[in-house]
Design a protein around this motif. Structure first.
Motif, PDB file in Angstrom:
ATOM      1  N   ARG A 148       0.832  -1.204   0.000  1.00 49.17           N
ATOM      2  CA  ARG A 148       0.000   0.000   0.000  1.00 49.17           C
ATOM      3  C   ARG A 148       0.867   1.255   0.000  1.00 49.17           C
ATOM      4  NH1 ARG A 148      -5.238   1.348   1.524  1.00 49.17           N
ATOM      5  NH2 ARG A 148      -5.621  -0.851   2.037  1.00 49.17           N
ATOM      6  N   LEU A 149       0.553   2.183  -0.900  1.00 46.65           N
ATOM      7  CA  LEU A 149       1.143   3.518  -0.915  1.00 46.65           C
ATOM      8  C   LEU A 149       0.117   4.452  -0.292  1.00 46.65           C
ATOM      9  CD1 LEU A 149       3.545   5.325  -1.991  1.00 46.65           C
ATOM     10  CD2 LEU A 149       2.089   5.759  -3.979  1.00 46.65           C
ATOM     11  N   HIS A 150       0.441   5.015   0.859  1.00 46.31           N
ATOM     12  CA  HIS A 150      -0.531   5.820   1.603  1.00 46.31           C
ATOM     13  C   HIS A 150      -0.014   7.250   1.730  1.00 46.31           C
ATOM     14  CE1 HIS A 150      -4.012   6.336   4.187  1.00 46.31           C
ATOM     15  NE2 HIS A 150      -3.241   7.046   5.003  1.00 46.31           N
ATOM     16  N   ILE A 151      -0.847   8.200   1.315  1.00 49.22           N
ATOM     17  CA  ILE A 151      -0.422   9.597   1.229  1.00 49.22           C
ATOM     18  C   ILE A 151      -1.116  10.428   2.301  1.00 49.22           C
ATOM     19  CG2 ILE A 151      -0.311  11.634  -0.255  1.00 49.22           C
ATOM     20  CD1 ILE A 151      -0.467   9.647  -2.655  1.00 49.22           C
ATOM     21  N   VAL A 152      -0.318  11.057   3.166  1.00 53.28           N
ATOM     22  CA  VAL A 152      -0.868  11.980   4.167  1.00 53.28           C
ATOM     23  C   VAL A 152      -0.365  13.401   3.953  1.00 53.28           C
ATOM     24  CG1 VAL A 152      -1.260  10.187   5.901  1.00 53.28           C
ATOM     25  CG2 VAL A 152       0.941  11.401   5.850  1.00 53.28           C
ATOM     26  N   GLY A 153       0.605  13.583   3.069  1.00 55.69           N
ATOM     27  CA  GLY A 153       1.052  14.928   2.711  1.00 55.69           C
ATOM     28  C   GLY A 153       0.075  15.550   1.722  1.00 55.69           C
ATOM     29  N   ALA A 154      -0.167  16.849   1.851  1.00 55.76           N
ATOM     30  CA  ALA A 154      -1.143  17.542   0.991  1.00 55.76           C
ATOM     31  C   ALA A 154      -0.507  17.903  -0.350  1.00 55.76           C
ATOM     32  CB  ALA A 154      -1.674  18.779   1.689  1.00 55.76           C
ATOM     33  N   VAL A 155      -0.313  16.902  -1.195  1.00 57.40           N
ATOM     34  CA  VAL A 155       0.273  17.123  -2.523  1.00 57.40           C
ATOM     35  C   VAL A 155      -0.712  17.952  -3.352  1.00 57.40           C
ATOM     36  CG1 VAL A 155       1.193  16.024  -4.599  1.00 57.40           C
ATOM     37  CG2 VAL A 155       1.479  14.914  -2.359  1.00 57.40           C
ATOM     38  N   PRO A 156      -0.336  19.135  -3.812  1.00 62.70           N
ATOM     39  CA  PRO A 156      -1.314  20.023  -4.465  1.00 62.70           C
ATOM     40  C   PRO A 156      -1.692  19.628  -5.885  1.00 62.70           C
ATOM     41  CG  PRO A 156       0.850  21.074  -4.423  1.00 62.70           C
ATOM     42  CD  PRO A 156       0.980  19.796  -3.645  1.00 62.70           C
ATOM     43  N   GLU A 157      -0.786  18.950  -6.606  1.00 65.04           N
ATOM     44  CA  GLU A 157      -1.063  18.602  -8.000  1.00 65.04           C
ATOM     45  C   GLU A 157      -1.795  17.263  -8.087  1.00 65.04           C
ATOM     46  OE1 GLU A 157       2.098  19.001  -6.922  1.00 65.04           O
ATOM     47  OE2 GLU A 157       2.549  21.059  -7.567  1.00 65.04           O
ATOM     48  N   PRO A 158      -2.614  17.088  -9.122  1.00 68.96           N
ATOM     49  CA  PRO A 158      -3.228  15.776  -9.352  1.00 68.96           C
ATOM     50  C   PRO A 158      -2.145  14.706  -9.528  1.00 68.96           C
ATOM     51  CG  PRO A 158      -4.255  17.443 -10.735  1.00 68.96           C
ATOM     52  CD  PRO A 158      -3.050  18.087 -10.121  1.00 68.96           C
ATOM     53  N   ILE A 159      -2.440  13.499  -9.071  1.00 68.29           N
ATOM     54  CA  ILE A 159      -1.489  12.396  -9.124  1.00 68.29           C
ATOM     55  C   ILE A 159      -2.009  11.336 -10.088  1.00 68.29           C
ATOM     56  CG2 ILE A 159      -0.349  10.573  -7.819  1.00 68.29           C
ATOM     57  CD1 ILE A 159      -0.576  12.314  -5.342  1.00 68.29           C
ATOM     58  N   ALA A 160      -1.163  10.896 -11.014  1.00 72.67           N
ATOM     59  CA  ALA A 160      -1.534   9.854 -11.973  1.00 72.67           C
ATOM     60  C   ALA A 160      -0.800   8.562 -11.633  1.00 72.67           C
ATOM     61  CB  ALA A 160      -1.193  10.298 -13.391  1.00 72.67           C
ATOM     62  N   PHE A 161      -1.544   7.459 -11.595  1.00 71.09           N
ATOM     63  CA  PHE A 161      -0.966   6.152 -11.320  1.00 71.09           C
ATOM     64  C   PHE A 161      -1.272   5.202 -12.475  1.00 71.09           C
ATOM     65  CE2 PHE A 161      -1.880   7.786  -7.022  1.00 71.09           C
ATOM     66  CZ  PHE A 161      -0.608   7.714  -6.469  1.00 71.09           C
ATOM     67  N   PRO A 162      -0.258   4.472 -12.987  1.00 70.61           N
ATOM     68  CA  PRO A 162      -0.526   3.460 -14.012  1.00 70.61           C
ATOM     69  C   PRO A 162      -1.267   2.279 -13.393  1.00 70.61           C
ATOM     70  CG  PRO A 162       1.806   3.476 -13.403  1.00 70.61           C
ATOM     71  CD  PRO A 162       1.173   4.605 -12.670  1.00 70.61           C
ATOM     72  N   VAL A 163      -2.457   2.003 -13.874  1.00 71.35           N
ATOM     73  CA  VAL A 163      -3.301   0.968 -13.284  1.00 71.35           C
ATOM     74  C   VAL A 163      -2.633  -0.406 -13.344  1.00 71.35           C
ATOM     75  CG1 VAL A 163      -5.513  -0.239 -13.502  1.00 71.35           C
ATOM     76  CG2 VAL A 163      -5.411   2.245 -13.726  1.00 71.35           C
ATOM     77  N   PHE A 164      -1.838  -0.658 -14.387  1.00 73.02           N
ATOM     78  CA  PHE A 164      -1.220  -1.974 -14.516  1.00 73.02           C
ATOM     79  C   PHE A 164      -0.334  -2.290 -13.311  1.00 73.02           C
ATOM     80  CE2 PHE A 164       1.978  -5.020 -15.967  1.00 73.02           C
ATOM     81  CZ  PHE A 164       1.150  -6.032 -16.451  1.00 73.02           C
TER      82      PHE A 164
END
Length: 337
Positions: A255-271
């Motif tokens: 699991r990659l879990h984000i608690v920092g308020a990253v302002p830009e949209p994040i793209a993840f490759p579904v594969f």
């Protein structure tokens, strides 16, 4: 009718100035806290500059309050005058919706932020609902424990919520105000911890906080060597990263879990998610029940943030120090009204 002394900003980005307001009669389920210390969080800066478009002015920051109960409402049964307590990001919730009744008060649609739409803890007095005032274990020190009530619970709650085990290999991205507490919690939890930092100057301190390994945030060669090895990666920084590389570092079911308020949209490759049944998630702070669990764990394992102290009268200097990125690692104001 009590008069509260505080520091407020009249509009976005303005310096904080002394301010007084009448708080009115105490409510039947309210607790009045005499503020002794209040931590400064990056959220205070964001709210001061109205970055989230939710600040009302005049604005009194502060949501990492440590103090002494001064008075309680007529229906309060679990607290009394003289109790040493802490108050975090939330100060009230509806207490009757399905979310509250399931123990997730922090996710209540009508939850009240301690400094959102009301005056916060950069003051000599603050009030909250009794469920959000937490008695401090005797082992924890008033001057340093405040940051646990925002940054601390933000990194602690996911450890419990997602069933992180002592046998897990974990990573913490960003060794700052949040990250240094995450290292302490996860190492005391029993995990093998890898710290990811953009500042090699923090490497020795990261190890002191509990990291077993330290990797440069943008060292793609070192990141590639970690492929498939980490069960949990906690992202505490608020900057964009090479997200596919971090996903690749996860083991199956990681699991990659984000608690920092990253302002830009994040793209993840579904594969990359499909191939290893990996997950991406995020969370805010934690519920009152999680906060109490965190306090017990911190007391048992001697987990306290590393802080720098300022008198509250020097609040603008403290805010500038935080803004500069030089804080090591949290800042706490001592009430000197």
């Amino acid at each position: 009718m009590a008069v509260v002394k505080a520091f407020m900003a009249s509009s976005a980005g303005k310096p904080l100035e002394k301010f007084e307001y009448n708080v009115g009669s105490i409510g039947p389920e309210e607790v009045e806290i005499k503020v002794q210390y209040c931590g400064i969080c990056h959220s205070d800066l964001s709210m001061l500059h109205n970055e989230w478009q939710m600040t009302t002015f005049p604005f009194v920051p502060g949501h990492e309050v440590i103090g002494e109960v001064r008075a309680v409402g007529e229906r309060v049964q679990n607290l009394k005058a003289g109790d040493r307590v802490g108050l975090g990001w939330y100060s009230k919730s509806c207490m009757h919706c399905d979310t509250c009744l399931s123990g997730h008060h922090n996710l209540c649609a009508s939850a009240e932020g301690t400094m959102v739409g009301r005056y916060g803890g950069f003051a000599d007095t603050v009030r909250c609902h009794w469920a959000f005032a937490h008695i401090l274990p005797t082992e924890l020190h008033s001057q340093s424990v405040g940051p646990l009530f925002c940054g601390g619970i933000t990194v602690f709650a996911p450890i419990v919520e997602f069933g992180i085990k002592p046998t897990h290999r974990v990573g913490v991205v960003g060794i700052g105000g949040l990250g240094h507490m995450a290292l302490m919690f996860l190492s005391k939890w029993g995990c093998h911890v890898t710290a990811f930092t953009s500042s090699q100057a923090k490497a020795a301190e990261a190890r002191k906080f509990g990291a077993h390994e330290v990797v440069a945030t943008h060292d793609e060669a070192s990141l590639s060597k970690l492929a498939g090895s980490l069960d949990f990666i906690l992202v505490t920084s608020n900057v964009s990263l090479n997200w596919p590389l971090y996903l690749s570092a996860l083991a199956p079911n990681g699991r990659l879990h984000i608690v920092g308020a990253v302002p830009e949209p994040i793209a993840f490759p579904v594969f990359l998610l499909l191939a290893g049944q990996r997950s991406v998630s995020s969370s805010p702070t934690g519920s009152p029940a999680r906060i109490r669990e965190m306090l017990r764990f911190a007391a048992q394992h001697k987990v306290e943030p590393q802080v720098e102290m300022y008198p509250m009268s020097k609040v603008n200097d403290a805010m500038e120090h935080l803004k500069s990125g030089k804080a090591r690692y949290r800042i706490v104001l001592k009430n000197d009204f």
